[in-house]
Design a protein around this motif. Structure first.
Motif, PDB file in Angstrom:
ATOM      1  N   UNK A 142      36.416  25.822  20.312  1.00  0.00           N
ATOM      2  CA  UNK A 142      35.580  26.209  21.448  1.00  0.00           C
ATOM      3  C   UNK A 142      36.008  27.566  22.008  1.00  0.00           C
ATOM      4  N   UNK A 143      37.277  27.891  21.913  1.00  0.00           N
ATOM      5  CA  UNK A 143      37.773  29.171  22.422  1.00  0.00           C
ATOM      6  C   UNK A 143      37.304  30.367  21.593  1.00  0.00           C
ATOM      7  N   UNK A 144      36.674  30.133  20.453  1.00  0.00           N
ATOM      8  CA  UNK A 144      36.117  31.242  19.678  1.00  0.00           C
ATOM      9  C   UNK A 144      34.956  31.903  20.399  1.00  0.00           C
ATOM     10  N   UNK A 145      34.458  31.280  21.443  1.00  0.00           N
ATOM     11  CA  UNK A 145      33.443  31.939  22.261  1.00  0.00           C
ATOM     12  C   UNK A 145      34.019  33.181  22.939  1.00  0.00           C
ATOM     13  N   UNK A 146      35.337  33.201  23.150  1.00  0.00           N
ATOM     14  CA  UNK A 146      35.991  34.309  23.835  1.00  0.00           C
ATOM     15  C   UNK A 146      37.009  35.003  22.930  1.00  0.00           C
ATOM     16  N   UNK A 147      36.790  34.978  21.616  1.00  0.00           N
ATOM     17  CA  UNK A 147      37.788  35.542  20.701  1.00  0.00           C
ATOM     18  C   UNK A 147      37.967  37.046  20.878  1.00  0.00           C
ATOM     19  N   UNK A 148      36.956  37.749  21.394  1.00  0.00           N
ATOM     20  CA  UNK A 148      37.100  39.188  21.575  1.00  0.00           C
ATOM     21  C   UNK A 148      37.697  39.554  22.931  1.00  0.00           C
ATOM     22  N   UNK A 149      37.807  38.589  23.846  1.00  0.00           N
ATOM     23  CA  UNK A 149      38.325  38.875  25.183  1.00  0.00           C
ATOM     24  C   UNK A 149      39.742  38.354  25.399  1.00  0.00           C
ATOM     25  N   UNK A 150      40.149  37.362  24.625  1.00  0.00           N
ATOM     26  CA  UNK A 150      41.469  36.761  24.799  1.00  0.00           C
ATOM     27  C   UNK A 150      42.265  36.898  23.505  1.00  0.00           C
ATOM     28  N   UNK A 151      43.575  37.083  23.638  1.00  0.00           N
ATOM     29  CA  UNK A 151      44.388  37.121  22.428  1.00  0.00           C
ATOM     30  C   UNK A 151      44.745  35.702  21.993  1.00  0.00           C
ATOM     31  N   UNK A 152      45.485  35.592  20.899  1.00  0.00           N
ATOM     32  CA  UNK A 152      45.756  34.282  20.297  1.00  0.00           C
ATOM     33  C   UNK A 152      46.496  33.357  21.250  1.00  0.00           C
ATOM     34  N   UNK A 153      47.543  33.843  21.880  1.00  0.00           N
ATOM     35  CA  UNK A 153      48.365  32.987  22.733  1.00  0.00           C
ATOM     36  C   UNK A 153      47.565  32.443  23.921  1.00  0.00           C
ATOM     37  N   UNK A 154      46.735  33.285  24.514  1.00  0.00           N
ATOM     38  CA  UNK A 154      45.909  32.823  25.629  1.00  0.00           C
ATOM     39  C   UNK A 154      44.924  31.753  25.167  1.00  0.00           C
ATOM     40  N   UNK A 155      44.291  31.990  24.010  1.00  0.00           N
ATOM     41  CA  UNK A 155      43.355  30.992  23.477  1.00  0.00           C
ATOM     42  C   UNK A 155      44.081  29.718  23.086  1.00  0.00           C
ATOM     43  N   UNK A 156      45.309  29.824  22.589  1.00  0.00           N
ATOM     44  CA  UNK A 156      46.083  28.644  22.211  1.00  0.00           C
ATOM     45  C   UNK A 156      46.392  27.784  23.425  1.00  0.00           C
ATOM     46  N   UNK A 157      46.810  28.404  24.506  1.00  0.00           N
ATOM     47  CA  UNK A 157      47.125  27.658  25.729  1.00  0.00           C
ATOM     48  C   UNK A 157      45.861  27.039  26.320  1.00  0.00           C
ATOM     49  N   UNK A 158      44.800  27.818  26.394  1.00  0.00           N
ATOM     50  CA  UNK A 158      43.537  27.303  26.935  1.00  0.00           C
ATOM     51  C   UNK A 158      42.995  26.190  26.048  1.00  0.00           C
ATOM     52  N   UNK A 159      43.150  26.326  24.744  1.00  0.00           N
ATOM     53  CA  UNK A 159      42.631  25.307  23.825  1.00  0.00           C
ATOM     54  C   UNK A 159      43.333  23.970  24.014  1.00  0.00           C
ATOM     55  N   UNK A 160      44.617  23.991  24.321  1.00  0.00           N
ATOM     56  CA  UNK A 160      45.322  22.732  24.596  1.00  0.00           C
ATOM     57  C   UNK A 160      44.744  22.045  25.815  1.00  0.00           C
ATOM     58  N   UNK A 161      44.484  22.822  26.852  1.00  0.00           N
ATOM     59  CA  UNK A 161      43.908  22.234  28.062  1.00  0.00           C
ATOM     60  C   UNK A 161      42.493  21.723  27.801  1.00  0.00           C
ATOM     61  N   UNK A 162      41.674  22.533  27.130  1.00  0.00           N
ATOM     62  CA  UNK A 162      40.298  22.110  26.825  1.00  0.00           C
ATOM     63  C   UNK A 162      40.285  20.862  25.947  1.00  0.00           C
ATOM     64  N   UNK A 163      41.172  20.833  24.953  1.00  0.00           N
ATOM     65  CA  UNK A 163      41.244  19.674  24.069  1.00  0.00           C
ATOM     66  C   UNK A 163      41.690  18.418  24.787  1.00  0.00           C
ATOM     67  N   UNK A 164      42.722  18.546  25.618  1.00  0.00           N
ATOM     68  CA  UNK A 164      43.192  17.390  26.382  1.00  0.00           C
ATOM     69  C   UNK A 164      42.105  16.852  27.303  1.00  0.00           C
ATOM     70  N   UNK A 165      41.418  17.757  27.971  1.00  0.00           N
ATOM     71  CA  UNK A 165      40.375  17.339  28.908  1.00  0.00           C
ATOM     72  C   UNK A 165      39.208  16.694  28.177  1.00  0.00           C
ATOM     73  N   UNK A 166      38.675  17.381  27.177  1.00  0.00           N
ATOM     74  CA  UNK A 166      37.464  16.878  26.517  1.00  0.00           C
ATOM     75  C   UNK A 166      37.727  15.614  25.708  1.00  0.00           C
ATOM     76  N   UNK A 167      38.799  15.586  24.951  1.00  0.00           N
ATOM     77  CA  UNK A 167      39.115  14.390  24.160  1.00  0.00           C
ATOM     78  C   UNK A 167      39.471  13.224  25.083  1.00  0.00           C
ATOM     79  N   UNK A 168      40.213  13.504  26.140  1.00  0.00           N
ATOM     80  CA  UNK A 168      40.600  12.447  27.076  1.00  0.00           C
ATOM     81  C   UNK A 168      39.408  11.824  27.783  1.00  0.00           C
ATOM     82  N   UNK A 169      38.519  12.670  28.300  1.00  0.00           N
ATOM     83  CA  UNK A 169      37.345  12.155  29.005  1.00  0.00           C
ATOM     84  C   UNK A 169      36.429  11.395  28.062  1.00  0.00           C
ATOM     85  N   UNK A 170      36.187  11.952  26.880  1.00  0.00           N
ATOM     86  CA  UNK A 170      35.314  11.281  25.919  1.00  0.00           C
ATOM     87  C   UNK A 170      35.928   9.959  25.442  1.00  0.00           C
ATOM     88  N   UNK A 171      37.228   9.940  25.196  1.00  0.00           N
ATOM     89  CA  UNK A 171      37.893   8.706  24.767  1.00  0.00           C
ATOM     90  C   UNK A 171      37.782   7.622  25.829  1.00  0.00           C
TER      91      UNK A 171
END
Length: 131
Positions: free
Chosen positions: A64-93
């Motif tokens: 999902x963070x590929x929507x912002x691949x040109x605005x954020x570097x890898x580390x920022x997307x990695x940290x945000x992706x953990x939060x997005x994944x935890x939230x979305x997978x947790x809520x859906x589960x």
């Protein structure tokens, strides 16, 4: 117009190649850190825990963070992706388990796949719309 579309495709393709290298290096670093922290545990169990976390939470959010691949570097997307994944997978589960009563063992496998497919679809159709 065709040249611009091909150029955007090549940029995203190159970005994915760079991210795969960075993701592999980050995975190895995390494995080494966790082996150091949990030195009394079996090494294969520790590696399995790190890989399970990355596959369950990080990858669905990272796509999902590929929507912002040109605005954020890898580390920022990695940290945000953990939060997005935890939230979305947790809520859906939680919602799947409450409304369907399916066993948590099955939900823990199905939910990351569903979130990954949804994230990939969002990125695909957003990129397609921009072209």
């Amino acid at each position: 117009m065709e040249n611009n579309t091909q150029n955007n495709y090549n940029n995203l393709k190159n970005q994915i190649k760079l991210d795969l290298k960075s993701f592999g290096i980050t995975t190895l670093i995390l494995i080494v850190i966790f082996i150091g922290i949990f030195y009394k545990e079996n090494i294969l169990t520790t590696i399995w825990v790190v890989l399970s976390f990355l596959l369950t939470f990080t990858i669905p959010g990272f796509i999902l963070c590929y929507l912002w691949h040109d605005q954020l570097d890898f580390l920022e997307r990695f940290i945000i992706s953990n939060m997005l994944g935890l939230i979305s997978v947790g809520i859906l589960s939680y919602n799947i388990s409450i409304y369907t009563g399916i066993n948590i063992k099955i939900i823990s496998i199905i939910t990351p796949i569903i979130v990954t497919i949804i994230s990939g679809s969002i990125v695909y159709f957003t990129e397609k719309k921009e072209r």
